[in-house]
Design a protein around this motif. Structure first.
Motif, mmCIF file in Angstrom:
data_model
loop_
_atom_site.group_PDB
_atom_site.id
_atom_site.type_symbol
_atom_site.label_atom_id
_atom_site.label_comp_id
_atom_site.label_asym_id
_atom_site.label_seq_id
_atom_site.Cartn_x
_atom_site.Cartn_y
_atom_site.Cartn_z
ATOM 1 N N PRO A 249 0.838 -1.209 0.000
ATOM 2 C CA PRO A 249 0.000 0.000 0.000
ATOM 3 C C PRO A 249 0.869 1.254 0.000
ATOM 4 O O PRO A 249 2.064 1.197 0.307
ATOM 5 N N GLU A 252 1.964 6.476 2.773
ATOM 6 C CA GLU A 252 1.217 7.352 3.672
ATOM 7 C C GLU A 252 0.144 6.619 4.463
ATOM 8 O O GLU A 252 -0.497 7.192 5.345
ATOM 9 N N THR A 253 -0.055 5.316 4.169
ATOM 10 C CA THR A 253 -1.043 4.527 4.915
ATOM 11 C C THR A 253 -0.415 3.656 5.992
ATOM 12 O O THR A 253 -1.128 3.119 6.833
ATOM 13 N N TRP A 254 0.926 3.495 5.973
ATOM 14 C CA TRP A 254 1.540 2.593 6.957
ATOM 15 C C TRP A 254 2.810 3.141 7.613
ATOM 16 O O TRP A 254 3.170 2.710 8.708
ATOM 17 N N VAL A 259 2.121 8.894 8.252
ATOM 18 C CA VAL A 259 0.718 8.820 8.705
ATOM 19 C C VAL A 259 0.414 9.969 9.650
ATOM 20 O O VAL A 259 -0.628 10.639 9.526
#
Length: 515
Positions: A249, A252-254, A259
């Motif tokens: 992914p 910026e999601t993990w 984040v």
């Protein structure tokens, strides 16, 4: 065709019969090529380092590269070959050459590893970019926000962090419980970065812990970057592999740092799916407000991508180096009680004379010369950066001490080496803050030239250095003004691991409220 096929069979036949032997021959030839490169073969160093990068990888993996560098230069002199194409230099006269404003000695492949990905595209920041032109363009966009006068406009935000910091320390002092002061100094540094960047604390002091695992995540990123950075070509097979970006992914999601950055931005603005930043707050003194205002008034000067990259860099790089310096100051003062007493005397005299605010202002702290000496000496003895600051030799090559290094050779200086230069710093292993107050003008200039390398050099000097200096100048005298600080176990030395930054553990202290 039959003739060609027969010839091909003849060539391939030995490869099929002796694959292992042929591979070994190729490996040996590669090692010999590494060893006997012109200009490098006569430079001394560890025997295996001339053949392979594994010696250097092992040094970094052990976390002792800073001490290894000092010992190597003591043994071999000014030039040390630490890898097939890497030369460590100890002579301070090369600092303005390697790290000059011209940037003709460009950064090596070590640096791009330390960048983020946004919308599945690698994005270089001020630290990681190797392109001098790109660096100048990006620095012009944000440089003003890091100027000392501009940062001091937000001094009240730093004061709020100091007040929260001391209130949390009161809990340990009142219960007579030992405190991991090293950890709490890092919580403080994180929250200051949050205030200056987003006008909000990151929650470290309030919760008294590693919020969202950010400290642990940064530690892991630094460990990867320091190890892989010794063999940067491997990065393209590991986390820099395009397949990794495709299958995983978006970062910026993990990624904890990214984040949090995105969450902080969204608390004050909105980011559309196409990456456009809207409804940004145009008021306030934090960096998000200022940069969002620039973007809203002139999108050509600042993009959403710029804002995200620079804000996340603050979070990633703005706490560790400062925390390392703060730990060093406390540790060395505790290990040298006579120096602690001199500094306490200076603070108490200023306090009794009514010259100190609550908390102490930056301007007031600047009137304390011994404090200045303590900070400089602590950072000299324990620089935050512990690896070679690598640069490529430019097209024309360079001659150093009779050795001609061709273009592309990687050279650099480790601040630990120059900060322990006995000609500039007599008895370099001694903690002596007085050396910064008693030196002649000429000697002081020589000392400062070496000390400044703690923050890098030339155009690439750390853009956030003023943030660190403000924090140190304010929090250290306020801490010692309010508490008696002693190591819980004075005989126990701290533990230092060097994964690019020389992180310390074991600054466990007893605190007692001063009357």
């Amino acid at each position: 065709m039959a003739s060609i096929s027969g010839t091909l069979q003849q060539v391939l036949s030995p490869i099929k019969q002796y694959p292992v032997q042929i591979v070994l021959v190729l490996v040996v030839l590669n090692l010999l090529w590494n060893k006997y490169q012109s200009g490098l073969v006569s430079i001394p160093g560890p025997t295996t380092a001339a053949y392979t990068k594994l010696w250097r990888v092992y040094s970094v993996w052990r976390g002792s590269a800073h001490l290894d560098a000092i010992n190597l230069h003591k043994r071999y002199g000014n030039l040390v070959r630490i890898a097939p194409n890497h030369v460590s230099v100890a002579d301070p006269k090369w600092i303005p050459v390697f790290y000059g404003t011209k940037e003709d000695y460009t950064k090596s492949g070590f640096y791009p590893i330390q960048s983020i990905s946004w919308k599945k595209k690698p994005e270089m920041n001020l630290f990681s970019t190797r392109d001098p032109i790109n660096h100048r363009i990006e620095k012009r966009k944000v440089g003003n926000a890091y100027a000392l006068p501009r940062l001091l406009e937000s001094e009240e935000a730093v004061d709020s962090c100091i007040n929260l910091f001391t209130s949390r320390l009161d809990e340990f002092a009142s219960q007579n419980k030992p405190v991991d002061l090293g950890a709490w100094l890092q919580y403080f540094a994180f929250d200051v970065v949050g205030e200056l960047t987003f006008s909000q604390k990151l929650g470290f002091l309030e919760q008294g812990r590693d919020v969202d695992g950010m400290m642990q995540a940064i530690e892991g990123m630094l460990a990867y970057a320091s190890l892989c950075g010794q063999v940067p070509e491997m990065h393209h097979l590991l986390l820099g592999n395009p397949l990794f970006t495709t299958l995983m992914p978006a970062m910026e999601t993990w990624n904890q740092v990214l984040v949090f950055t995105m969450k902080a931005i969204n608390n004050r603005a909105s980011i559309k799916r196409d990456g456009e930043l809207i409804n940004a707050d145009s008021e306030g003194r934090d960096m998000l407000s200022r940069w969002a205002y620039v973007k809203s008034s002139n999108p050509d000067k600042m993009s959403t991508r710029d804002i995200i990259v620079h804000l996340s860099t603050n979070v990633f790089a703005g706490s560790d180096t400062t925390a390392i310096a703060l730990r060093a100051i406390v540790y060395f003062l505790c290990r040298h009680p006579q120096c602690m007493q001199k500094l306490l005397h200076e603070i108490d005299n200023a306090d009794r004379a009514g010259k100190l605010s609550n908390p102490i202002s930056y301007k007031e702290a600047c009137e304390m010369p011994y404090l200045y000496g303590v900070l400089k000496e602590s950072m000299r003895l324990h620089p935050s950066v512990g690896l070679l600051m690598e640069r490529h030799v430019p097209a024309q090559g360079v001659e150093i001490d009779g050795h001609f290094l061709k273009a592309g050779t990687i050279v650099g200086i480790n601040p630990w080496v120059t900060n322990h230069n006995s000609e500039v710093f007599p008895n370099p292993d001694d903690f002596k803050p007085e050396r910064w107050l008693e030196a002649s003008e000429q000697q002081l200039k020589a000392m400062d030239n070496l000390w400044e390398l703690n923050f890098g050099g030339g155009a690439r000097k750390c853009i956030g250095r003023n943030i660190s200096w403000i924090e140190m100048m304010k929090v250290i005298p306020e801490l010692l003004r309010q508490y008696t600080v002693e190591l819980t176990d004075p005989k126990r030395e701290w533990h230092v691991v060097n994964h690019w930054f020389t992180q310390q553990e074991g600054v466990i202290c007893n605190l007692k409220r001063r009357k």
